[in-house]
Scaffold this motif. Sequence first.
Motif, PDB file in Angstrom:
ATOM      1  N   ASP A  86      -4.625 -49.860  -4.135  1.00  0.00           N
ATOM      2  CA  ASP A  86      -6.019 -49.427  -4.025  1.00  0.00           C
ATOM      3  C   ASP A  86      -6.145 -47.991  -3.546  1.00  0.00           C
ATOM      4  O   ASP A  86      -7.216 -47.402  -3.631  1.00  0.00           O
ATOM      5  CB  ASP A  86      -6.777 -50.349  -3.063  1.00  0.00           C
ATOM      6  CG  ASP A  86      -6.965 -51.746  -3.631  1.00  0.00           C
ATOM      7  OD1 ASP A  86      -6.878 -51.893  -4.864  1.00  0.00           O
ATOM      8  OD2 ASP A  86      -7.178 -52.678  -2.837  1.00  0.00           O
ATOM      9  N   GLU A  87      -5.063 -47.440  -3.004  1.00  0.00           N
ATOM     10  CA  GLU A  87      -5.104 -46.089  -2.481  1.00  0.00           C
ATOM     11  C   GLU A  87      -3.937 -45.264  -3.019  1.00  0.00           C
ATOM     12  O   GLU A  87      -2.877 -45.807  -3.313  1.00  0.00           O
ATOM     13  CB  GLU A  87      -5.041 -46.102  -0.947  1.00  0.00           C
ATOM     14  CG  GLU A  87      -6.181 -46.841  -0.289  1.00  0.00           C
ATOM     15  CD  GLU A  87      -6.088 -46.804   1.228  1.00  0.00           C
ATOM     16  OE1 GLU A  87      -5.499 -45.829   1.755  1.00  0.00           O
ATOM     17  OE2 GLU A  87      -6.605 -47.729   1.877  1.00  0.00           O
ATOM     18  N   ILE A  88      -4.146 -43.961  -3.151  1.00  0.00           N
ATOM     19  CA  ILE A  88      -3.070 -43.025  -3.454  1.00  0.00           C
ATOM     20  C   ILE A  88      -3.039 -41.969  -2.352  1.00  0.00           C
ATOM     21  O   ILE A  88      -4.012 -41.799  -1.613  1.00  0.00           O
ATOM     22  CB  ILE A  88      -3.241 -42.355  -4.837  1.00  0.00           C
ATOM     23  CG1 ILE A  88      -4.573 -41.607  -4.924  1.00  0.00           C
ATOM     24  CG2 ILE A  88      -3.109 -43.378  -5.958  1.00  0.00           C
ATOM     25  CD1 ILE A  88      -4.724 -40.813  -6.218  1.00  0.00           C
ATOM     26  N   LYS A  89      -1.931 -41.263  -2.242  1.00  0.00           N
ATOM     27  CA  LYS A  89      -1.766 -40.277  -1.169  1.00  0.00           C
ATOM     28  C   LYS A  89      -2.036 -38.844  -1.629  1.00  0.00           C
ATOM     29  O   LYS A  89      -2.291 -37.972  -0.805  1.00  0.00           O
ATOM     30  CB  LYS A  89      -0.353 -40.368  -0.599  1.00  0.00           C
ATOM     31  CG  LYS A  89      -0.013 -41.720   0.010  1.00  0.00           C
ATOM     32  CD  LYS A  89       1.431 -41.752   0.488  1.00  0.00           C
ATOM     33  CE  LYS A  89       1.801 -43.101   1.078  1.00  0.00           C
ATOM     34  NZ  LYS A  89       3.235 -43.140   1.500  1.00  0.00           N
ATOM     35  N   GLY A  90      -1.949 -38.592  -2.910  1.00  0.00           N
ATOM     36  CA  GLY A  90      -2.106 -37.210  -3.384  1.00  0.00           C
ATOM     37  C   GLY A  90      -0.942 -36.334  -2.989  1.00  0.00           C
ATOM     38  O   GLY A  90      -1.116 -35.147  -2.690  1.00  0.00           O
ATOM     39  N   GLU A  91       0.268 -36.898  -2.990  1.00  0.00           N
ATOM     40  CA  GLU A  91       1.448 -36.173  -2.510  1.00  0.00           C
ATOM     41  C   GLU A  91       1.784 -34.948  -3.342  1.00  0.00           C
ATOM     42  O   GLU A  91       2.451 -34.027  -2.865  1.00  0.00           O
ATOM     43  CB  GLU A  91       2.655 -37.115  -2.476  1.00  0.00           C
ATOM     44  CG  GLU A  91       2.531 -38.228  -1.463  1.00  0.00           C
ATOM     45  CD  GLU A  91       3.729 -39.157  -1.500  1.00  0.00           C
ATOM     46  OE1 GLU A  91       4.798 -38.756  -1.015  1.00  0.00           O
ATOM     47  OE2 GLU A  91       3.595 -40.277  -2.011  1.00  0.00           O
ATOM     48  N   TYR A  92       1.354 -34.932  -4.594  1.00  0.00           N
ATOM     49  CA  TYR A  92       1.707 -33.817  -5.475  1.00  0.00           C
ATOM     50  C   TYR A  92       0.488 -32.976  -5.861  1.00  0.00           C
ATOM     51  O   TYR A  92       0.494 -32.288  -6.885  1.00  0.00           O
ATOM     52  CB  TYR A  92       2.407 -34.354  -6.729  1.00  0.00           C
ATOM     53  CG  TYR A  92       3.769 -34.948  -6.407  1.00  0.00           C
ATOM     54  CD1 TYR A  92       4.909 -34.158  -6.393  1.00  0.00           C
ATOM     55  CD2 TYR A  92       3.883 -36.294  -6.055  1.00  0.00           C
ATOM     56  CE1 TYR A  92       6.149 -34.694  -6.074  1.00  0.00           C
ATOM     57  CE2 TYR A  92       5.121 -36.841  -5.728  1.00  0.00           C
ATOM     58  CZ  TYR A  92       6.245 -36.036  -5.738  1.00  0.00           C
ATOM     59  OH  TYR A  92       7.468 -36.568  -5.414  1.00  0.00           O
ATOM     60  N   LEU A  93      -0.534 -33.000  -4.988  1.00  0.00           N
ATOM     61  CA  LEU A  93      -1.730 -32.207  -5.274  1.00  0.00           C
ATOM     62  C   LEU A  93      -1.470 -30.711  -5.123  1.00  0.00           C
ATOM     63  O   LEU A  93      -2.141 -29.901  -5.776  1.00  0.00           O
ATOM     64  CB  LEU A  93      -2.890 -32.649  -4.384  1.00  0.00           C
ATOM     65  CG  LEU A  93      -3.600 -33.928  -4.839  1.00  0.00           C
ATOM     66  CD1 LEU A  93      -4.734 -34.277  -3.896  1.00  0.00           C
ATOM     67  CD2 LEU A  93      -4.134 -33.785  -6.263  1.00  0.00           C
ATOM     68  N   ASP A  94      -0.541 -30.325  -4.278  1.00  0.00           N
ATOM     69  CA  ASP A  94      -0.194 -28.903  -4.200  1.00  0.00           C
ATOM     70  C   ASP A  94       0.401 -28.425  -5.523  1.00  0.00           C
ATOM     71  O   ASP A  94       0.174 -27.286  -5.945  1.00  0.00           O
ATOM     72  CB  ASP A  94       0.796 -28.651  -3.067  1.00  0.00           C
ATOM     73  CG  ASP A  94       0.158 -28.742  -1.688  1.00  0.00           C
ATOM     74  OD1 ASP A  94      -1.089 -28.727  -1.608  1.00  0.00           O
ATOM     75  OD2 ASP A  94       0.903 -28.833  -0.690  1.00  0.00           O
ATOM     76  N   ASN A  95       1.151 -29.297  -6.177  1.00  0.00           N
ATOM     77  CA  ASN A  95       1.705 -28.965  -7.491  1.00  0.00           C
ATOM     78  C   ASN A  95       0.606 -28.894  -8.538  1.00  0.00           C
ATOM     79  O   ASN A  95       0.609 -28.024  -9.412  1.00  0.00           O
ATOM     80  CB  ASN A  95       2.740 -30.017  -7.901  1.00  0.00           C
ATOM     81  CG  ASN A  95       3.871 -30.134  -6.899  1.00  0.00           C
ATOM     82  OD1 ASN A  95       3.770 -30.903  -5.956  1.00  0.00           O
ATOM     83  ND2 ASN A  95       4.939 -29.373  -7.075  1.00  0.00           N
ATOM     84  N   PHE A  96      -0.336 -29.821  -8.450  1.00  0.00           N
ATOM     85  CA  PHE A  96      -1.498 -29.812  -9.341  1.00  0.00           C
ATOM     86  C   PHE A  96      -2.267 -28.507  -9.177  1.00  0.00           C
ATOM     87  O   PHE A  96      -2.702 -27.884 -10.157  1.00  0.00           O
ATOM     88  CB  PHE A  96      -2.378 -31.023  -9.003  1.00  0.00           C
ATOM     89  CG  PHE A  96      -3.571 -31.213  -9.899  1.00  0.00           C
ATOM     90  CD1 PHE A  96      -3.430 -31.408 -11.258  1.00  0.00           C
ATOM     91  CD2 PHE A  96      -4.853 -31.223  -9.362  1.00  0.00           C
ATOM     92  CE1 PHE A  96      -4.542 -31.610 -12.075  1.00  0.00           C
ATOM     93  CE2 PHE A  96      -5.964 -31.423 -10.167  1.00  0.00           C
ATOM     94  CZ  PHE A  96      -5.811 -31.614 -11.533  1.00  0.00           C
ATOM     95  N   LYS A  97      -2.433 -28.090  -7.931  1.00  0.00           N
ATOM     96  CA  LYS A  97      -3.169 -26.859  -7.647  1.00  0.00           C
ATOM     97  C   LYS A  97      -2.473 -25.640  -8.250  1.00  0.00           C
ATOM     98  O   LYS A  97      -3.129 -24.789  -8.863  1.00  0.00           O
ATOM     99  CB  LYS A  97      -3.318 -26.666  -6.135  1.00  0.00           C
ATOM    100  CG  LYS A  97      -4.069 -25.395  -5.726  1.00  0.00           C
ATOM    101  CD  LYS A  97      -4.173 -25.284  -4.210  1.00  0.00           C
ATOM    102  CE  LYS A  97      -4.989 -24.064  -3.792  1.00  0.00           C
ATOM    103  NZ  LYS A  97      -4.370 -22.790  -4.207  1.00  0.00           N
ATOM    104  N   GLN A  98      -1.160 -25.555  -8.110  1.00  0.00           N
ATOM    105  CA  GLN A  98      -0.509 -24.330  -8.575  1.00  0.00           C
ATOM    106  C   GLN A  98      -0.502 -24.225 -10.106  1.00  0.00           C
ATOM    107  O   GLN A  98      -0.608 -23.122 -10.638  1.00  0.00           O
ATOM    108  CB  GLN A  98       0.893 -24.188  -7.997  1.00  0.00           C
ATOM    109  CG  GLN A  98       1.932 -25.170  -8.417  1.00  0.00           C
ATOM    110  CD  GLN A  98       3.276 -24.897  -7.730  1.00  0.00           C
ATOM    111  OE1 GLN A  98       3.401 -24.009  -6.866  1.00  0.00           O
ATOM    112  NE2 GLN A  98       4.298 -25.651  -8.103  1.00  0.00           N
ATOM    113  N   ILE A  99      -0.428 -25.335 -10.810  1.00  0.00           N
ATOM    114  CA  ILE A  99      -0.484 -25.229 -12.264  1.00  0.00           C
ATOM    115  C   ILE A  99      -1.919 -24.948 -12.714  1.00  0.00           C
ATOM    116  O   ILE A  99      -2.144 -24.150 -13.622  1.00  0.00           O
ATOM    117  CB  ILE A  99       0.077 -26.494 -12.960  1.00  0.00           C
ATOM    118  CG1 ILE A  99       0.138 -26.303 -14.479  1.00  0.00           C
ATOM    119  CG2 ILE A  99      -0.730 -27.728 -12.612  1.00  0.00           C
ATOM    120  CD1 ILE A  99       1.060 -25.217 -14.957  1.00  0.00           C
TER     121      ILE A  99
END
Length: 294
Positions: A86-99
Amino acid sequence: MGPGELRHHLQQGTPREGWLQAEDINSFDKLKACADDIQARKDELGVEGAFTSAGMDDSSSWRYTTHLANLPLYYEFEKEHNQEDDEIKGEYLDNFKQIFDLYITDSTCDPSQLASKTGDDATNEFATGKAVFYQNGSWAYADLIKAGMTDDQIGMMPIYIGVDGEENQGLCSGGENYWCVSSQASEDAQKATEDFMYWCVTSDTATSIIADKMGLTAPFKSAKDTTNVFSQQAVAMAKDGKKTVAWDFVYIPSEEWKKNLKQALIAYAADNTKWDGVKNAFVDGWKTEKAASE
């Protein structure tokens, strides 16, 4: 063959000494170095930007709220095995941001214009040589050929977002849409539908249309090999041992999640201090929409 790909349009001619070639790009750092250089010398190179416009009009926003968002979801799910949580952590959002930053900075347009930019805008920018990179999938092959491009002008590479081991990453591949036969239809209608689906993947006429005119791949022994150069490259990467990226965006809890992420990305593009809004839409929005769907 699926989302997470970047098409590249390479100018013909003899490469200059020291220039990075498409086949050399196998990481975010190399992609950024190439795109930054193109953007810095766009007038010299005769382009308007390294990347096509990352349009947030409804005809284009799915490329970022679904297909680009697939990459941070995929890598988190690979690590956490929590597709159904039911939940995610967003662990790779910094990677999402840079692309995403790269897309909107090394672009054919100012980030403030993205809210109204369309899918057709991006296609046209790429097909007319105004941009070098274009995020989309193999399904757009026929449109690019129709627009006058040729196989030797285009190629496909994975979307690199700066994760460990991404030099071994292949293309995204999978399916999100399925044909179903309604149990509420008459027996005659059900039989006719099943016969048509069988015809689509067995007859010379249908498989030729799918392979040659549509440029799609059908996973049946009787199907013709596609003429789609993007699909051919996906097969070649898989045979070369590159790891195919799953279409994990099928686990996105709702269309509302995508809509909220779209608005957050628009706000961030207009004001790059607002990345917290993207994080909230991505992580908190997932939890909210999961709860609403139960």
